[in-house]
Each structure stands twice: as C-alpha cells, then as structure tokens.
Write a protein that holds these residues in place. Sequence first.
Motif, PDB file in Angstrom:
ATOM      1  N   ILE A   1      -1.587   8.806 -14.043  1.00 12.76           N
ATOM      2  CA  ILE A   1      -2.039   7.730 -13.322  1.00 12.76           C
ATOM      3  C   ILE A   1      -3.165   6.984 -14.016  1.00 12.76           C
ATOM      4  N   ASN A   2      -3.997   7.955 -14.718  1.00 12.83           N
ATOM      5  CA  ASN A   2      -5.322   7.608 -15.291  1.00 12.83           C
ATOM      6  C   ASN A   2      -5.001   6.325 -16.288  1.00 12.83           C
ATOM      7  N   THR A   3      -3.738   6.184 -16.874  1.00 17.55           N
ATOM      8  CA  THR A   3      -3.417   4.974 -17.548  1.00 17.55           C
ATOM      9  C   THR A   3      -2.657   4.050 -17.128  1.00 17.55           C
ATOM     10  N   SER A   4      -2.795   3.887 -15.701  1.00 18.63           N
ATOM     11  CA  SER A   4      -2.246   2.817 -14.815  1.00 18.63           C
ATOM     12  C   SER A   4      -3.181   2.587 -13.593  1.00 18.63           C
ATOM     13  N   ASN A   5      -2.755   1.681 -12.758  1.00 18.99           N
ATOM     14  CA  ASN A   5      -3.630   1.336 -11.509  1.00 18.99           C
ATOM     15  C   ASN A   5      -2.661   0.885 -10.392  1.00 18.99           C
ATOM     16  N   PRO A   6      -2.967   0.602  -9.276  1.00 15.32           N
ATOM     17  CA  PRO A   6      -2.412   0.475  -8.173  1.00 15.32           C
ATOM     18  C   PRO A   6      -1.463  -0.899  -8.482  1.00 15.32           C
ATOM     19  N   PHE A   7      -1.969  -2.048  -9.210  1.00 13.46           N
ATOM     20  CA  PHE A   7      -1.454  -3.414  -9.401  1.00 13.46           C
ATOM     21  C   PHE A   7      -0.545  -3.233 -10.419  1.00 13.46           C
ATOM     22  N   GLN A   8      -0.529  -2.643 -11.741  1.00 14.12           N
ATOM     23  CA  GLN A   8       0.142  -2.355 -12.645  1.00 14.12           C
ATOM     24  C   GLN A   8       1.436  -1.498 -12.095  1.00 14.12           C
ATOM     25  N   TYR A   9       1.205  -0.394 -11.183  1.00 17.78           N
ATOM     26  CA  TYR A   9       2.441   0.208 -10.726  1.00 17.78           C
ATOM     27  C   TYR A   9       3.177  -0.438  -9.657  1.00 17.78           C
ATOM     28  N   LEU A  10       2.467  -1.108  -8.698  1.00 20.92           N
ATOM     29  CA  LEU A  10       3.134  -1.856  -7.537  1.00 20.92           C
ATOM     30  C   LEU A  10       3.579  -3.116  -7.602  1.00 20.92           C
TER      31      LEU A  10
ATOM     32  N   TYR B   1     -13.457   4.263  -5.327  1.00 21.66           N
ATOM     33  CA  TYR B   1     -14.263   5.197  -4.467  1.00 21.66           C
ATOM     34  C   TYR B   1     -13.285   6.520  -4.358  1.00 21.66           C
ATOM     35  N   VAL B   2     -12.028   6.416  -3.700  1.00 23.47           N
ATOM     36  CA  VAL B   2     -11.424   7.558  -3.601  1.00 23.47           C
ATOM     37  C   VAL B   2     -10.444   8.180  -4.548  1.00 23.47           C
ATOM     38  N   SER B   3     -10.289   7.437  -5.742  1.00 22.06           N
ATOM     39  CA  SER B   3      -9.870   8.219  -6.937  1.00 22.06           C
ATOM     40  C   SER B   3     -10.897   9.144  -7.537  1.00 22.06           C
ATOM     41  N   LYS B   4     -12.339   8.731  -7.516  1.00 22.49           N
ATOM     42  CA  LYS B   4     -13.274   9.318  -7.994  1.00 22.49           C
ATOM     43  C   LYS B   4     -13.419  10.828  -7.320  1.00 22.49           C
ATOM     44  N   LYS B   5     -13.217  10.726  -5.912  1.00 23.98           N
ATOM     45  CA  LYS B   5     -13.182  11.981  -5.392  1.00 23.98           C
ATOM     46  C   LYS B   5     -11.980  12.818  -5.639  1.00 23.98           C
ATOM     47  N   LEU B   6     -10.968  12.468  -6.019  1.00 23.28           N
ATOM     48  CA  LEU B   6      -9.752  13.207  -6.510  1.00 23.28           C
ATOM     49  C   LEU B   6      -9.890  13.588  -8.163  1.00 23.28           C
TER      50      LEU B   6
ATOM     51  N   THR C   1      -9.047   6.127 -12.368  1.00 24.90           N
ATOM     52  CA  THR C   1      -8.407   4.934 -12.319  1.00 24.90           C
ATOM     53  C   THR C   1      -8.902   4.035 -10.952  1.00 24.90           C
ATOM     54  N   SER C   2      -8.572   2.851 -10.870  1.00 30.75           N
ATOM     55  CA  SER C   2      -8.620   2.506  -9.534  1.00 30.75           C
ATOM     56  C   SER C   2      -7.811   2.871  -8.369  1.00 30.75           C
ATOM     57  N   ASP C   3      -8.106   2.821  -7.106  1.00 29.64           N
ATOM     58  CA  ASP C   3      -7.244   3.264  -6.087  1.00 29.64           C
ATOM     59  C   ASP C   3      -6.756   1.995  -5.176  1.00 29.64           C
ATOM     60  N   LEU C   4      -7.726   0.882  -5.446  1.00 27.05           N
ATOM     61  CA  LEU C   4      -7.286  -0.577  -4.756  1.00 27.05           C
ATOM     62  C   LEU C   4      -7.288  -1.722  -5.605  1.00 27.05           C
ATOM     63  N   VAL C   5      -6.463  -2.460  -5.781  1.00 27.96           N
ATOM     64  CA  VAL C   5      -6.701  -3.547  -6.731  1.00 27.96           C
ATOM     65  C   VAL C   5      -6.172  -4.881  -6.240  1.00 27.96           C
TER      66      VAL C   5
ATOM     67  N   SER D   1       1.038  -1.148  -0.226  1.00 31.10           N
ATOM     68  CA  SER D   1      -0.020   0.111  -0.039  1.00 31.10           C
ATOM     69  C   SER D   1       0.831   1.276  -0.152  1.00 31.10           C
ATOM     70  N   GLN D   2       0.450   2.208  -0.702  1.00 31.99           N
ATOM     71  CA  GLN D   2       1.063   3.583  -0.695  1.00 31.99           C
ATOM     72  C   GLN D   2       0.098   4.657  -0.182  1.00 31.99           C
ATOM     73  N   ASN D   3       0.761   5.687   0.464  1.00 31.25           N
ATOM     74  CA  ASN D   3      -0.107   6.768   1.176  1.00 31.25           C
ATOM     75  C   ASN D   3      -0.744   7.410  -0.034  1.00 31.25           C
ATOM     76  N   ILE D   4      -2.113   7.697   0.376  1.00 31.31           N
ATOM     77  CA  ILE D   4      -3.223   8.386  -0.424  1.00 31.31           C
ATOM     78  C   ILE D   4      -2.701   9.689  -1.184  1.00 31.31           C
ATOM     79  N   LYS D   5      -1.544  10.312  -0.649  1.00 32.68           N
ATOM     80  CA  LYS D   5      -1.081  11.444  -1.157  1.00 32.68           C
ATOM     81  C   LYS D   5      -0.058  11.210  -2.275  1.00 32.68           C
ATOM     82  N   MET D   6       0.107  10.091  -2.763  1.00 28.37           N
ATOM     83  CA  MET D   6       0.631   9.500  -3.610  1.00 28.37           C
ATOM     84  C   MET D   6      -0.100   9.833  -4.953  1.00 28.37           C
ATOM     85  N   MET D   7      -1.301   9.742  -4.912  1.00 25.27           N
ATOM     86  CA  MET D   7      -2.343   9.756  -6.281  1.00 25.27           C
ATOM     87  C   MET D   7      -2.214  11.322  -6.609  1.00 25.27           C
ATOM     88  N   LYS D   8      -2.068  12.147  -5.581  1.00 24.92           N
ATOM     89  CA  LYS D   8      -2.092  13.605  -5.961  1.00 24.92           C
ATOM     90  C   LYS D   8      -0.581  14.137  -6.501  1.00 24.92           C
TER      91      LYS D   8
END
Length: 272
Positions: A100-109, A135-140, A144-148, A87-94
């Motif tokens: 990251i719209n062309t990626s996702n947590p699984f593809q990156y991590l 859910y979180v990525s939509k708020k931002l 993309t997915s925020d959890l995979v 898991s990475q800190n939520i601020k990483m998406m910011k």
Amino acid sequence: SSAFLILPEKYHFYYSKILIKNKVPIFAVKPFCFSLKENKKMLSLSKKNKTDIYIDYHKRYDLENRFIGDCIKKDKSNSYQIIINYSQNIKMMKIFNKWINTSNPFQYLGPHYLDLLNIWFKPKILQIQSFSSNYVSKKLKLKTSDLVSVNMKLKSGTKTIIANINTNWIENINYPMRSRQNIEVISENLHINSDQGYRGLDFVNKKNIFEIKNNNFTFYNNKTLSGYGYLSFKAFLDKIYFNKDNKSLASIEQNFFCSNVLDIVRKQLNEN
C-alpha cells in the motif's frame, strides 16, 4: 478465454498490455490503471487489437445506488451536496502491508464512488482540494497516508455538485465490520441517506418519506448466486462469451473520470 485482473493497480498496465496483445478480454478490479495517461494508452491498445477491457465497478449494480441514480435523473434541482464516508479497520493496513506504499485510502476506496458520481451526473471537474494525514501509517512504518479527504466542485449542465469523499484506514480495531460506508445526497428536493455497510436507505422528497432495508450483495444458497457483486461478473461473462450487450458494464472510457480525479489528488498529496 478471458482474464480477471485482481493485482494491485501498479501492475495492471504491464499485465494488461500482455493480455490485450494476445487478444484476451480483461475484467479488472478498480481503479484499473495507475494514471489517466496509462488509461488512454490501454484504450488505444484495446481498439487496435479489437479486444475489450471492462472494470469491476460493482456498486453500479447495487439496487440502492440504482435507486439513487434514478432519483437524481428525475430531480429538477440544480444544487447538490454529496457526502461520502468510507472507512476501513486499522488492521487492514497490517493485512495489506507494504504494497500500500504505492497507494492511499482514496485511491483504494474512492474509485467505486467516483464511478457512481460519473454515471449519476457525467460531470466536468471544476475544482479539487485534497487533504491527508499519515500519523497512524508512520507508526506502522508505512510510507502512505492513512486518511485522505477530497473536496470536489463539479458541473453537469445546470447542476452544480459539491462532493466530499472521506476515506481512511483508521477505523477502530474493535469495529465489527471491515468497512463503514455511507452516502448522503442533498438537494433542494431530495435527501437520501444510504448505509452501504450495514445496508439500508432513508429517502425524503416533496411527496414521500420512507426507509428501505436491503442486504443485497453476493450470497450462495445451494444453487443460486445473487446480488450486485455477482451481477457485475455475470455481465462481463455474458458479454464476452454470449455477446449479450449490457450497458451497465464499466468500459475503459467510463474510467477516465476516475483516473483524472486520482491523478489530480495524487499530485496534490505529493505536493503537500
């Protein structure tokens, strides 16, 4: 000359073609290509131009992960459960923002740990199931997915491996580290728990129980660079400039397993 490719993976194929056609060896960040199809094309182009491509899977140089690999190699078990949490800190998406719209947590991590599964077992894929949340990525306002979470059934000779890789960008913003990483390996004869974030390893087999503390990554101390991050780059430079063969280098062929899994997961997430 040589090139370190540290762009987002969607650009790797385009710039790799230019470099290889100019016979410039490449050392690329994971997962190198966006798809298995691109990976195969780059292998063909690499052979045609007699120019090497390697991927920076530096976790294979980590002494903890090498120890785990040695234990699995010696182990006579036939059933394995591998649980990986990253898991990475939520601020990483910011920080990453819209690329990251062309990626996702699984593809990156996930690729570093897919690479470990590949060198530990050299497995065949039997079945994959993927689940995600956004859910979180939509708020931002990110697409993309925020959890995979990915569950895999793999086969290696007589060994059956059930691997669960959980990746996310939703770690509490107050968590003191950028990432939390853990590997757990369970079989009839082994139980290994490796903290890849704070570092450290618990090991149990039929004869031994012990704990290892390890802060081995990359550090600078006056004149000395050390650790597995450094060793990964050194292996590439030694190969290209001094023709020192290092079997630990991750070749493009060894990246096929990772690319194949990423392709399957990406397709499943798009369908869902």
